[in-house]
Design a protein around this motif. Structure first.
Motif, PDB file in Angstrom:
ATOM      1  N   LYS B 569       1.145 -38.961 -33.581  1.00  0.00           N
ATOM      2  CA  LYS B 569       2.025 -39.295 -34.715  1.00  0.00           C
ATOM      3  C   LYS B 569       2.546 -40.722 -34.563  1.00  0.00           C
ATOM      4  O   LYS B 569       2.574 -41.500 -35.520  1.00  0.00           O
ATOM      5  CB  LYS B 569       3.216 -38.324 -34.781  1.00  0.00           C
ATOM      6  N   HIS B 573       1.533 -44.097 -36.778  1.00  0.00           N
ATOM      7  CA  HIS B 573       2.565 -44.913 -37.400  1.00  0.00           C
ATOM      8  C   HIS B 573       2.391 -46.377 -36.997  1.00  0.00           C
ATOM      9  O   HIS B 573       2.426 -47.285 -37.848  1.00  0.00           O
ATOM     10  CB  HIS B 573       3.939 -44.383 -36.976  1.00  0.00           C
ATOM     11  N   GLU B 576      -0.620 -47.894 -38.489  1.00  0.00           N
ATOM     12  CA  GLU B 576      -0.589 -47.789 -39.963  1.00  0.00           C
ATOM     13  C   GLU B 576      -1.840 -47.082 -40.466  1.00  0.00           C
ATOM     14  O   GLU B 576      -2.571 -47.576 -41.315  1.00  0.00           O
ATOM     15  CB  GLU B 576      -0.428 -49.180 -40.579  1.00  0.00           C
ATOM     16  N   GLU B 579      -2.977 -39.842 -39.273  1.00  0.00           N
ATOM     17  CA  GLU B 579      -3.278 -39.139 -38.015  1.00  0.00           C
ATOM     18  C   GLU B 579      -4.724 -38.652 -37.992  1.00  0.00           C
ATOM     19  O   GLU B 579      -5.405 -38.730 -36.974  1.00  0.00           O
ATOM     20  CB  GLU B 579      -2.373 -37.912 -37.859  1.00  0.00           C
ATOM     21  N   ASP B 613      10.540 -48.345 -33.649  1.00  0.00           N
ATOM     22  CA  ASP B 613       9.714 -48.186 -34.847  1.00  0.00           C
ATOM     23  C   ASP B 613       8.935 -46.876 -34.765  1.00  0.00           C
ATOM     24  O   ASP B 613       7.749 -46.863 -34.480  1.00  0.00           O
ATOM     25  CB  ASP B 613       8.752 -49.394 -34.943  1.00  0.00           C
ATOM     26  N   PRO B 615       8.044 -42.966 -36.531  1.00  0.00           N
ATOM     27  CA  PRO B 615       7.995 -42.341 -37.862  1.00  0.00           C
ATOM     28  C   PRO B 615       9.363 -41.768 -38.234  1.00  0.00           C
ATOM     29  O   PRO B 615      10.092 -41.297 -37.348  1.00  0.00           O
ATOM     30  CB  PRO B 615       6.975 -41.212 -37.681  1.00  0.00           C
TER      31      PRO B 615
END
Lengths: 156, 788, 284
Positions: B569, B573, B576, B579, B613, B615
């Motif tokens: 996950k 993220h 970008e 998944e 940073d 999700p």
């Protein structure tokens, strides 16, 4: 109390001890050298094997006063400057230990054996280790490790 | 940058655990030194059964260096009764079991008093000053006479020496027997064994008096279970007790226990507010560490002339010894499902009666119930082959489950997921040179050689991976059989595995590292494994019953998979990407089709640590826990072949060759697997030939030291030739089956079958274990044929 | 386990050792290699008040020749004995049997004199010295005396040594030219022999001129198989040896214990005597 002087793994110790103090308890309880364990009361198991003046002995069947003036090597004194001895390396590489309780005595007995028989047969290895019991390995890899070291020396 | 990492699972990695063990930088319980440490010594009963008329510790208290001394009565209330967690049948008789005897001693070795002194020498001296008056009581020492009408009672308040009756049946055995051409009935004796782990037991308790907290170090296999039961037994809150199993020098079941000495040390540390140590001597261990096996096995097999087995009936008398320990009643029942072994049959009856005797309590010893089962079935299969004039291998082949028949539910109700008995047996026969040995055997018979050759077979299976909690519940065991694992990926990318298993020689640190390294794609060297301390590894069910890899190792695997899922996950993220568009290989996530866009799991771990940073809504952790409850057991199997030479003049047995091919499913570390087999085989041979706890008529243990109890040394064992087949388990994602007890289970009948095989031409059908030279010689005397 | 407390003295000569023991009262004991005594102390089966350690008495160690006899200091270790060139050349039976005693570490500390003075009938060496017609030299406050091995072993763990006497030497006649064999039958390598047979054979012109057979663990003391020895005299083939060996248990009184019954021990004595004599006679 009896005054004793002993060199253990390169360090000289002077102490007053009760005559009845077993060498193994002197090493473990007085010097804090707990690398050598105790496995029995009758000198059968060999867990407590150390080297006294160039010979393997069972430190549970020896009074500290009997060793007075002697030079002792334990498993804790085998590695030199962080370099493991050949037997230590071979025990590791061959998976010659599981729980590890017999290992210090086994290595010290094997060291004695190789000093006397530098190139033993498998049978001689087995007999040379007859005073050391192991409950984990069935001795298979211990014998192999000892033979490995003797073969290393042949090559060298 | 995307070099393929060699898979760890399957590699013969030398062990991480070795470094400190080969250099003496060990942490055995007896090594522990703390300021103000006091030493316990325990006075034990010299009698097998006696009333305690008086215990006077006052003279001991006068000895120099003695801090305290107590009789059983002095401390009875605080110490409670030692727990038995397995009342295996309705109405199981559960006698009171004070850690220090109060009114009666019931075996030679039963504690009667304890002294606390400033060092071990003073403690040993003080024991001599404790005065005890006993009135001897009649003893019951033999399993077979324990239920006699006039037998003395071990626990008179219970009115019987019968502990329990357990029965299970499937199919109609009586009908099977009626249809049979051949019915063989045998009585086998499982002698009493002393587990003899090389490290005698030891306990250290350090109290924090102000807060009522205690740390208990013990040479135990079960720190987690012990913590629960110490709390239950002493009333000290569980969350005030930390249990540590430091380096533990072997167990073999003997340290799967809640021992009186652990309770004594804890309660006295609380009472005295001082740290305490108790260390067992070997001669004390032989008396007071639980013993194993000790059963009388009546077994009957019904078969057709062509060798087809129709049914099996088993009736056991199982010795509990003087008290029930943690699992005593359940041990023989662990074998109940395994008597039918690898054979197909239509009817099975099993019953077991537990009895008390005035001897050291009996509990788990390597294999626990399953070696007994395997011994009986493999012995009688050899006898059946002889009776039918068939080859021992052919008879087995005729009856075993064929590999295409898996999964197969046995008459005992166990569903074996997988196996290939044909493959293992064929390989073993080839390695052993079976036909050549048979020819030599015949030759020696022809020449009336005084040294005869015997060939023994054991095609065993066992149940590993104790255990599905639901099954344990049905079996009236008090706890579950799950195992816990946690995995933490540290900010620097190093990995910590926390396991609830508690290794004491099995190499979990290495194997679990291999498993985690593969799933996470990190270097083997980057994984540390923490265990054996309820502070570090709070959840666990510990190590016994060949369960650790199958339950605990698989839990590690599953926890690692959860870590990867969570990391995915974060990686998605950061990259970008979706998944679903990420590949995970060799420790890095990459976007399908653009392999340059990648994040290693270490980078993900740091990003998660920083949490700048993540999700939205995601917790800032990729760490994961998994608690695994196995759905079923696993069933390793194998074929062991043994050739012995028997000197008919002296009765001496020489094991000439030993070959085994084991199938323990997928192998994580071949070096460790082979090592487990080696040790197991040695212990099994030791039961067959050497070891037995012997008592005299008064109930004194005659094999009280290693000078009398014959643990074999290197010259007493042959070289073993081991090999494998690999039929993965289908019941767990690793395909593993377990190996801790396989060697012990398989080897004993292989050796005894070989001994009997050598002697069959003389009309000998059985030699009682251990097959000592004298027993063999006796069996060869005219008119003195061994028990049939 | 832990020994009880005792006083300790470490003399440096035989005279001093004997004197120290005499001054030490009734419960004073000599400590040789300690390989039997230390386990007994640890099990608290012995409670000496004084231990007189013989470990630093140089005159008690070593092997020398005295014409036809080997003289072995009582404190000579098993390890030394079995490697000593004189012993190997002139007393091969002793070397061979010593190699089977316990294990290497124990052999480094245990001594010949210690194991003879301990007089355990299950020990290997008492029967060997008995078979060799050895002599034991004792020194006490009343002087020095020589005790033939046949008179030395009195009963279980009992010798002819007076409580104040010290065993200083073991004298064994050289057996150059004799064949020898020590047959030890035990269940595991470390265990005491169930039975041990020490055989010495002198052959003459194809037949056995003289055989001496010592038995371990066939009674409360080591024994000679006298009837068998007599029957062996003149035996010239394996069958004759086997017949003579049938007498090996004659006059023995072996014990019952966890490793064997008296009848089994008697049987073993016969089988092992046959094997040992055949091997010693080169007929095996």
């Amino acid at each position: 109390m009896t005054h004793i002087s002993l060199k253990v793994d390169g360090t000289t110790y002077e102490d007053d001890v009760e005559p009845r103090l077993l060498l193994i308890h002197y090493l473990r309880d007085r010097l804090g050298l707990t690398g050598t364990p105790i496995g029995c009361d009758t000198s059968n198991c060999g867990s407590c094997t150390v080297d006294l003046d160039g010979e393997s002995v069972k430190s549970c069947s020896l009074l500290a006063v009997q060793a007075d003036g002697g030079e002792i090597t334990t498993v804790q004194g085998l590695a030199q400057d962080g370099e493991l001895s050949e037997l230590q390396k071979a025990f590791h590489a061959r998976h010659a230990l599981q729980c590890g309780y017999c290992t210090p005595g086994m290595i010290m007995a094997a060291r004695d054996l190789l000093r006397e028989h530098p190139h033993p047969t498998p049978d001689e290895v087995r007999h040379g280790l007859e005073g050391n019991l192991c409950r984990c390995t069935g001795y298979q890899n211990i014998v192999r490790a000892v033979l490995d070291v003797s073969e290393e020396e042949v090559k060298a | 940058m995307s070099e393929t990492v060699e898979r760890e699972v399957g590699r013969a990695r030398a062990r991480k655990e070795d470094a400190h063990l080969i250099t003496g930088q060990t942490n055995w319980t007896d090594n522990i030194a703390v300021n103000g440490l006091l030493h316990l010594a325990i006075l034990r009963s010299p009698m097998a059964h006696a009333r305690i008329d008086r215990v006077d510790v006052s003279a001991a208290l006068e000895r120099p260096g003695v801090i305290a001394a107590f009789s059983g009565r002095d401390v009875a209330e605080a110490m409670g009764s030692l727990p038995c967690a397995w009342p295996v049948a309705e109405g199981t008789v559960m006698p009171d079991h004070p850690p220090i005897a109060v009114d009666e001693v019931r075996y030679a070795g039963d504690p009667v008093a304890v002294v606390v002194a400033r060092d071990r020498y003073a403690a040993a001296d003080a024991l001599e000053a404790v005065e005890v008056d006993y009135t001897p009581l009649p003893t019951v020492l033999e399993i077979e006479s324990a239920l006699d009408e006039n037998a003395p009672l071990v626990h008179s308040d219970k009115g019987t020496n019968r502990c329990y009756d357990y029965r299970t049946t499937d199919g109609d055995y009586a009908a099977a027997k009626a249809r049979a051409d051949v019915v063989l009935t045998r009585r086998y004796h499982q002698q009493r064994l002393i587990p003899s782990a090389m490290e005698p037991r030891a306990v250290v308790v350090t109290p924090l008096a102000a807060s009522g907290e205690f740390t208990l170090y013990s040479s135990t296999q079960i720190p987690h279970v012990l913590r629960v039961l110490l709390a239950v037994t002493t009333g000290i809150p569980e969350n005030k007790i930390r249990v540590v199993a430091p380096d533990v020098g072997g167990g073999f079941g003997s340290k799967l226990q809640v021992y009186g000495e652990e309770v004594i040390a804890l309660v006295l540390a609380k009472r005295l507010g001082r740290p305490l140590k108790w260390t067992e001597s070997r001669s004390e261990a032989n008396l007071a560490t639980h013993h194993g096996r000790s059963q009388v096995q009546d077994i009957e097999i019904a078969a057709r002339r062509d060798g087809t087995v129709l049914g099996l009936k088993v009736s056991l008398l199982a010795d509990m010894g003087a008290y029930l320990m943690l699992l005593s009643p359940g041990i023989p029942i662990l074998g109940a499902s395994m008597y039918p072994a690898i054979y197909k049959m239509g009817a099975y009856e099993f019953s077991c009666t537990g009895v008390f005797t005035n001897r050291t309590p009996i509990d788990a010893y390597r294999g626990a119930g399953r070696p007994e089962a395997t011994f009986a079935i493999e012995r009688i299969m050899d006898d059946l082959a002889a009776e039918l004039g068939m080859d021992a291998i052919d008879l087995r082949r005729h009856n075993w489950i064929r590999h295409e028949e898996f999964p197969y539910t046995t008459i005992a109700g166990m569903t074996y997921d997988s196996g290939n008995y044909e493959a293992a047996t064929d390989k073993a026969l080839a390695l052993f040179d079976y036909d050549k040995l048979r020819a030599e055997q015949a030759d020696r018979i022809d020449h009336a050689d005084t040294v005869r050759l015997g060939i023994g077979v054991s095609t065993y299976t066992e149940m590993c991976g104790l255990a599905p909690s639901r099954w344990l519940g049905e079996m009236r065991y008090a706890a579950g059989g799950w195992e816990a694992a946690s995995i933490r990926v540290l900010p620097t990318g190093k990995v910590e595995v926390i396991t609830g298993t508690s290794p004491h020689g099995q190499g979990h640190v290495t194997s679990w590292s291999q498993i985690a390294a593969d799933v996470l794609g990190v270097p083997f060297e980057d994984v540390e494994v923490m265990h054996g301390d309820t502070l570090l590894a709070p959840h666990g069910m510990d190590t016994y019953g060949s369960r650790s890899l199958v339950v605990g190792g698989v839990a590690v695997h599953e926890a690692a998979r959860k870590v990867v899922d969570k990391a995915r996950k974060v990686a998605a993220h950061l990259l970008e990407a979706n998944e679903a568009d990420l590949d995970f290989a060799d420790g890095a996530f990459s976007v399908k089709g653009s392999p340059e866009a990648r994040k290693t799991i270490q980078e993900v771990a740091f990003a998660t640590f920083a949490s700048h940073d993540l999700p939205d809504g995601m917790e800032p952790s990729i760490n994961a826990d998994h608690v695994l409850d196995p759905e079923t057991f696993s069933f390793p199997h194998g074929t062991h072949l043994c050739a012995v030479e028997v000197d008919t003049e002296t009765g001496a047995v020489h094991v000439r060759s030993y070959v085994c091919v084991d199938d323990v499913g997928k192998v994580v570390n071949p070096l460790i697997v082979e090592g487990q087999l080696h040790g197991g085989i040695a212990q099994g041979i030791a039961q067959a030939l050497y070891e037995e706890a012997v008592y005299d008529e008064e109930g004194n243990l005659l094999t009280g030291t290693l000078a009398d109890y014959l643990v074999p040394a290197a010259p007493d064992l042959p070289e073993f030739l081991t090999d494998r087949t690999e039929t993965p388990a289908t019941s767990n994602p690793l395909g593993v089956k377990g190996v801790g007890e396989a060697g012990t289970i398989a080897s004993t009948p292989a050796v005894v079958n070989a001994v009997v095989d050598a002697l069959r031409p003389f009309g000998v059908r059985d030699i009682r274990m251990p097959c000592t030279p004298e027993r063999i010689w006796q069996a060869l005397q005219p008119g003195k044929e061994a028990s049939a | 386990m832990i020994p009880p407390a005792f006083e300790y003295a470490r003399p440096s000569s035989v005279d001093e050792a004997v004197r120290t023991l005499a001054d030490g009262g009734e419960d004073a004991k000599f400590l040789a290699g300690g390989q039997s005594l230390l386990p007994l102390l640890r099990m608290r089966l012995a409670f000496p008040e004084l231990l007189v350690d013989l470990g630093r008495v140089p005159e008690l160690r070593g092997v020398r020749e005295d014409d036809g006899t080997l003289v072995i200091g009582a404190m000579t270790t098993h390890h030394h004995v079995l490697h000593d060139p004189l012993v190997r050349r002139h007393a091969g039976l002793l070397a061979a049997a010593t190699a089977t005693v316990a294990d290497p570490a124990v052999r480094h500390r245990g001594t010949l004199g210690g194991s003879l003075a301990h007089a355990d009938p299950a020990g290997d060496l008492p029967a060997v010295v008995l078979a060799m017609d050895g002599e034991l030299v004792a020194v006490g406050p009343r002087g020095r005396r020589v005790i033939p091995a046949r008179e030395f072993f009195v009963d279980y763990l009992q010798t002819a040594l007076a409580p104040d006497e010290l065993l200083v030497e073991v004298r064994v006649p050289k057996t150059d030219g004799w064949g020898f064999k020590y047959e030890k039958f035990h269940r595991v390598a470390q265990a005491w022999p169930i039975v041990g047979v020490a055989a010495l054979v002198r052959r003459d012109d194809g037949h056995i001129a003289e055989a001496r057979v010592g038995l371990s663990n066939m009674g409360s003391t080591p024994l000679r198989a006298a009837t068998a020895e007599e029957a062996l005299s003149g035996a010239s083939d394996p069958d004759a040896v086997a017949r003579a060996a049938e007498e090996a248990a004659d006059g023995t009184r072996p014990a019952q214990d966890t490793s064997g019954s008296p009848e089994y021990r008697a049987h073993l004595a016969r089988v092992l005597t046959k094997r040992a004599v055949l091997a010693a006679a080169g007929m095996g």
